[in-house]
Design a protein around this motif. Structure first.
Motif, PDB file in Angstrom:
ATOM      1  N   GLU A 103       0.823  -1.285   0.004  1.00  0.00           N
ATOM      2  CA  GLU A 103       0.016  -0.137   0.027  1.00  0.00           C
ATOM      3  C   GLU A 103       0.945   1.124  -0.093  1.00  0.00           C
ATOM      4  O   GLU A 103       1.707   1.487   0.876  1.00  0.00           O
ATOM      5  N   ASP A 104       0.872   2.094  -1.004  1.00  0.00           N
ATOM      6  CA  ASP A 104       1.698   3.272  -1.316  1.00  0.00           C
ATOM      7  C   ASP A 104       1.832   4.092  -0.084  1.00  0.00           C
ATOM      8  O   ASP A 104       2.940   4.491   0.068  1.00  0.00           O
ATOM      9  N   ILE A 105       0.890   4.364   0.715  1.00  0.00           N
ATOM     10  CA  ILE A 105       0.921   5.451   1.822  1.00  0.00           C
ATOM     11  C   ILE A 105       2.239   4.981   2.728  1.00  0.00           C
ATOM     12  O   ILE A 105       2.634   5.895   3.372  1.00  0.00           O
ATOM     13  N   TYR A 106       2.170   3.710   2.820  1.00  0.00           N
ATOM     14  CA  TYR A 106       3.280   3.142   3.960  1.00  0.00           C
ATOM     15  C   TYR A 106       4.468   3.499   3.342  1.00  0.00           C
ATOM     16  O   TYR A 106       5.519   3.885   4.177  1.00  0.00           O
ATOM     17  N   LEU A 107       4.856   3.207   2.099  1.00  0.00           N
ATOM     18  CA  LEU A 107       6.024   3.610   1.620  1.00  0.00           C
ATOM     19  C   LEU A 107       6.256   5.173   1.686  1.00  0.00           C
ATOM     20  O   LEU A 107       7.432   5.462   1.856  1.00  0.00           O
ATOM     21  N   GLN A 108       5.256   5.822   1.194  1.00  0.00           N
ATOM     22  CA  GLN A 108       5.617   7.408   1.230  1.00  0.00           C
ATOM     23  C   GLN A 108       5.825   7.858   2.524  1.00  0.00           C
ATOM     24  O   GLN A 108       6.716   8.668   2.787  1.00  0.00           O
ATOM     25  N   GLN A 109       5.280   7.238   3.772  1.00  0.00           N
ATOM     26  CA  GLN A 109       5.592   7.711   4.929  1.00  0.00           C
ATOM     27  C   GLN A 109       7.053   7.219   5.402  1.00  0.00           C
ATOM     28  O   GLN A 109       7.553   7.831   6.032  1.00  0.00           O
ATOM     29  N   ALA A 110       7.267   6.036   5.070  1.00  0.00           N
ATOM     30  CA  ALA A 110       8.639   5.808   5.573  1.00  0.00           C
ATOM     31  C   ALA A 110       9.679   6.470   4.855  1.00  0.00           C
ATOM     32  O   ALA A 110      10.693   6.753   5.561  1.00  0.00           O
ATOM     33  N   GLU A 111       9.681   6.525   3.503  1.00  0.00           N
ATOM     34  CA  GLU A 111      10.592   7.571   2.726  1.00  0.00           C
ATOM     35  C   GLU A 111      10.904   8.945   3.371  1.00  0.00           C
ATOM     36  O   GLU A 111      11.866   9.470   3.637  1.00  0.00           O
ATOM     37  N   LYS A 112       9.457   9.408   3.529  1.00  0.00           N
ATOM     38  CA  LYS A 112       9.460  10.833   4.007  1.00  0.00           C
ATOM     39  C   LYS A 112      10.123  11.164   5.526  1.00  0.00           C
ATOM     40  O   LYS A 112      11.062  12.133   5.648  1.00  0.00           O
ATOM     41  N   HIS A 113       9.809  10.144   6.368  1.00  0.00           N
ATOM     42  CA  HIS A 113      10.154  10.400   7.407  1.00  0.00           C
ATOM     43  C   HIS A 113      11.744   9.762   7.935  1.00  0.00           C
ATOM     44  O   HIS A 113      12.366  10.546   8.775  1.00  0.00           O
ATOM     45  N   PHE A 114      12.267   8.898   6.955  1.00  0.00           N
ATOM     46  CA  PHE A 114      13.585   8.519   7.012  1.00  0.00           C
ATOM     47  C   PHE A 114      14.362   9.672   6.683  1.00  0.00           C
ATOM     48  O   PHE A 114      15.394   9.959   7.419  1.00  0.00           O
ATOM     49  N   ASN A 115      14.055  10.168   5.687  1.00  0.00           N
ATOM     50  CA  ASN A 115      14.790  11.470   5.116  1.00  0.00           C
ATOM     51  C   ASN A 115      14.767  12.571   5.962  1.00  0.00           C
ATOM     52  O   ASN A 115      15.957  13.384   6.167  1.00  0.00           O
ATOM     53  N   LEU A 116      13.543  12.914   6.552  1.00  0.00           N
ATOM     54  CA  LEU A 116      13.560  13.903   7.472  1.00  0.00           C
ATOM     55  C   LEU A 116      14.394  13.766   8.774  1.00  0.00           C
ATOM     56  O   LEU A 116      15.209  14.751   9.173  1.00  0.00           O
ATOM     57  N   VAL A 117      14.312  12.516   9.319  1.00  0.00           N
ATOM     58  CA  VAL A 117      15.390  12.449  10.515  1.00  0.00           C
ATOM     59  C   VAL A 117      16.740  12.527  10.050  1.00  0.00           C
ATOM     60  O   VAL A 117      17.547  13.199  10.731  1.00  0.00           O
ATOM     61  N   TYR A 118      17.293  11.758   9.004  1.00  0.00           N
ATOM     62  CA  TYR A 118      18.528  11.887   8.435  1.00  0.00           C
ATOM     63  C   TYR A 118      19.006  13.345   8.336  1.00  0.00           C
ATOM     64  O   TYR A 118      19.967  13.677   8.598  1.00  0.00           O
ATOM     65  N   ASP A 119      18.180  14.169   7.701  1.00  0.00           N
ATOM     66  CA  ASP A 119      18.430  15.683   7.412  1.00  0.00           C
ATOM     67  C   ASP A 119      18.765  16.377   8.457  1.00  0.00           C
ATOM     68  O   ASP A 119      19.476  17.169   8.761  1.00  0.00           O
ATOM     69  N   ARG A 120      17.891  15.926   9.545  1.00  0.00           N
ATOM     70  CA  ARG A 120      17.909  17.002  10.723  1.00  0.00           C
ATOM     71  C   ARG A 120      18.722  16.252  11.805  1.00  0.00           C
ATOM     72  O   ARG A 120      19.191  17.215  12.561  1.00  0.00           O
ATOM     73  N   ALA A 121      19.150  15.044  11.707  1.00  0.00           N
ATOM     74  CA  ALA A 121      20.054  14.604  12.818  1.00  0.00           C
ATOM     75  C   ALA A 121      21.468  14.364  12.425  1.00  0.00           C
ATOM     76  O   ALA A 121      22.355  14.127  13.483  1.00  0.00           O
ATOM     77  N   TRP A 122      21.780  13.955  11.207  1.00  0.00           N
ATOM     78  CA  TRP A 122      23.052  13.576  10.859  1.00  0.00           C
ATOM     79  C   TRP A 122      24.080  14.984  10.932  1.00  0.00           C
ATOM     80  O   TRP A 122      23.628  15.991  10.369  1.00  0.00           O
ATOM     81  N   SER A 123      25.094  14.714  11.378  1.00  0.00           N
ATOM     82  CA  SER A 123      26.098  15.727  11.273  1.00  0.00           C
ATOM     83  C   SER A 123      27.609  15.045  11.419  1.00  0.00           C
ATOM     84  O   SER A 123      27.522  14.012  12.069  1.00  0.00           O
ATOM     85  N   ASP A 124      28.465  15.990  11.158  1.00  0.00           N
ATOM     86  CA  ASP A 124      29.992  15.387  11.399  1.00  0.00           C
ATOM     87  C   ASP A 124      30.597  15.795  12.720  1.00  0.00           C
ATOM     88  O   ASP A 124      31.651  15.204  12.903  1.00  0.00           O
ATOM     89  N   ASP A 125      29.949  16.149  13.587  1.00  0.00           N
ATOM     90  CA  ASP A 125      30.069  16.496  14.773  1.00  0.00           C
ATOM     91  C   ASP A 125      30.295  14.861  15.266  1.00  0.00           C
ATOM     92  O   ASP A 125      29.690  14.014  15.103  1.00  0.00           O
ATOM     93  N   LEU A 126      31.544  14.850  16.267  1.00  0.00           N
ATOM     94  CA  LEU A 126      31.926  13.474  16.792  1.00  0.00           C
ATOM     95  C   LEU A 126      32.037  12.435  15.885  1.00  0.00           C
ATOM     96  O   LEU A 126      31.822  11.347  16.370  1.00  0.00           O
ATOM     97  N   GLY A 127      32.563  12.854  14.861  1.00  0.00           N
ATOM     98  CA  GLY A 127      32.690  11.992  13.667  1.00  0.00           C
ATOM     99  C   GLY A 127      31.634  11.496  12.888  1.00  0.00           C
ATOM    100  O   GLY A 127      31.720  10.559  12.106  1.00  0.00           O
ATOM    101  N   GLY A 128      30.473  12.024  13.126  1.00  0.00           N
ATOM    102  CA  GLY A 128      29.192  11.561  12.322  1.00  0.00           C
ATOM    103  C   GLY A 128      28.148  10.856  13.274  1.00  0.00           C
ATOM    104  O   GLY A 128      27.969  11.431  14.436  1.00  0.00           O
ATOM    105  N   GLY A 129      27.177  10.287  12.828  1.00  0.00           N
ATOM    106  CA  GLY A 129      25.951   9.732  13.764  1.00  0.00           C
ATOM    107  C   GLY A 129      24.860  10.695  13.666  1.00  0.00           C
ATOM    108  O   GLY A 129      25.103  11.800  13.272  1.00  0.00           O
ATOM    109  N   LEU A 130      23.879  10.086  14.201  1.00  0.00           N
ATOM    110  CA  LEU A 130      22.854  10.729  14.190  1.00  0.00           C
ATOM    111  C   LEU A 130      22.244  11.169  15.831  1.00  0.00           C
ATOM    112  O   LEU A 130      22.705  10.604  16.566  1.00  0.00           O
ATOM    113  N   PHE A 131      21.821  12.606  16.004  1.00  0.00           N
ATOM    114  CA  PHE A 131      21.392  13.013  17.281  1.00  0.00           C
ATOM    115  C   PHE A 131      20.190  12.402  17.470  1.00  0.00           C
ATOM    116  O   PHE A 131      19.286  12.068  16.831  1.00  0.00           O
ATOM    117  N   TRP A 132      20.145  12.127  19.006  1.00  0.00           N
ATOM    118  CA  TRP A 132      18.846  11.532  19.680  1.00  0.00           C
ATOM    119  C   TRP A 132      17.565  12.412  19.507  1.00  0.00           C
ATOM    120  O   TRP A 132      16.621  12.004  19.020  1.00  0.00           O
TER     121      TRP A 132
END
Length: 272
Positions: A103-132
Motif C-alpha cells: 500500500e503506497d501510503i506506507y512507503l511514502q511515509q517511510a521514505e518521507k520520515h527516514f529522510n526527515l530524520v537523517y537530514d535533521r539529525a546527521w552531522s559530522d560532529d563526533l565523527g558522524g552519527g545521528l542525534f537523539w
C-alpha cells in the motif's frame, strides 16, 4: 513441541492480547490503550511479526486500523516530535507494512520520515552519527541502530543505493564510536565526547538487527560476526546465561526485551 504447535500458541496469545487491550473505534481506526508514541509504533511492528509468521488477513486489517489510529492522533507529518527515535520506529513499521501489503501510503511515509530524520539529525560532529533529539546534545544507539535498520529496509524495497549507503554510514559510525569491541553497545556519546557505556537489550537488539540486515544485503561476513558477538555478550555478560531481567528502571524498559527477542530469533532462523 513442534513449530506448528508453537505457532498456534503464539497466534492465540497475540489475538488474546489484542482482544484485551485494543480499542476498536467506529471510524475504522484503533489503538492499544494506554500507549503513546514509540510503543504504538513498536506494537505495529509486533503485528507485522505476526503477519510474517501467519499471513492471516486479520493482521493486515489490524495494521491498517493501528496506522489510521496513529494518524488520527498525531497526523501524517511527524516532524513536530523532538525524539528522532520515535519517528524512526514509525518509519520501520511503515516500511515493513509496505513490504507486506504494497500500500503506497506506507512507503511514502517511510521514505518521507527516514529522510526527515537523517537530514535533521546527521552531522559530522563526533565523527558522524545521528542525534537523539532536536536539541543535538547526545548521539545515541537508540536512534542510530533503528535508522540503520530502516535504511536497509528502504533499500530492499526501492533498490535505491542511497539508502544502503546511509545505513552503512550510520552503522559504521555506531560500530566505531559506541561499540566496545566485545559485543557491548554503549548507550550514547555526549557533545563533549563522554561515552555512557550502559547497555540495554533495545540497543543490543537493534545493533544485531542492523548487522544481520547488512550481512544479508552485502554478503560481507564481518556484519554477521558483529551480530553474533553482540548476541553472545548479551547472553553471557549482561544476563550471565540466566533470566533476562529488566536492566534498569523506567516504563520503556520492559518493552526492550521484545526488540532483542525479534532480532535474536532472526539471527538464529535466518542467520544460522
Amino acid at each position: 513441541m513442534d513449530t506448528n504447535s508453537r505457532m498456534q500458541i503464539a497466534d492465540k496469545a497475540m489475538k488474546s492480547f489484542i482482544a484485551r487491550y485494543f480499542r476498536d473505534d467506529e471510524d475504522g481506526t484503533g489503538m492499544i490503550t494506554g500507549e503513546f508514541y514509540w510503543p504504538r509504533a513498536e506494537i505495529m511492528e509486533v503485528v507485522m511479526d505476526a503477519w510474517d509468521k501467519t499471513k492471516d488477513p486479520y493482521y493486515q486489517e489490524l495494521m491498517g486500523k493501528m496506522y489510521r489510529g496513529f494518524v488520527k492522533e498525531f497526523g501524517e507529518d511527524w516532524s513536530n516530535n523532538p525524539f528522532n527515535d520515535d519517528i524512526m520506529w514509525m518509519t520501520i513499521a511503515c516500511a515493513r507494512a509496505y513490504q507486506a501489503f504494497h500500500e503506497d501510503i506506507y512507503l511514502q511515509q517511510a521514505e518521507k520520515h527516514f529522510n526527515l530524520v537523517y537530514d535533521r539529525a546527521w552531522s559530522d560532529d563526533l565523527g558522524g552519527g545521528l542525534f537523539w533529539r532536536i536539541e543535538n546534545t547526545t548521539k545515541n544507539a537508540c536512534i542510530n541502530g533503528p535508522a540503520a535498520i530502516a535504511g536497509c529496509l528502504l533499500y530492499r524495497i526501492t533498490k535505491e543505493e542511497d539508502y544502503l549507503e546511509k545505513a552503512k554510514q550510520i552503522y559504521q559510525w555506531q560500530l566505531d564510536t559506541l561499540c566496545q569491541g566485545n559485543g557491548a553497545v554503549s548507550d550514547n556519546i555526549e557533545s563533549d565526547g563522554k561515552i555512557n557505556t550502559w547497555c540495554s537489550t533495545y540497543n543490543q537488539g537493534t545493533f544485531i538487527g542492523a548487522s544481520q540486515l547488512l550481512w544479508e544485503l552485502t554478503g560481507e561476513q564481518k556484519y554477521l560476526d558483529e551480530a553474533i558477538l553482540a548476541a553472545d555478550y548479551t547472553m553471557h555478560e549482561m544476563f550471565h546465561d540466566g533470566v533476562i531481567n529488566t536492566e534498569a528502571e523506567g516504563n520503556d524498559l520492559p518493552g526492550f526485551k521484545g526488540i532483542l527477542a525479534r532480532w535474536l530469533g532472526k539471527l538464529v532462523n535466518e542467520g544460522g
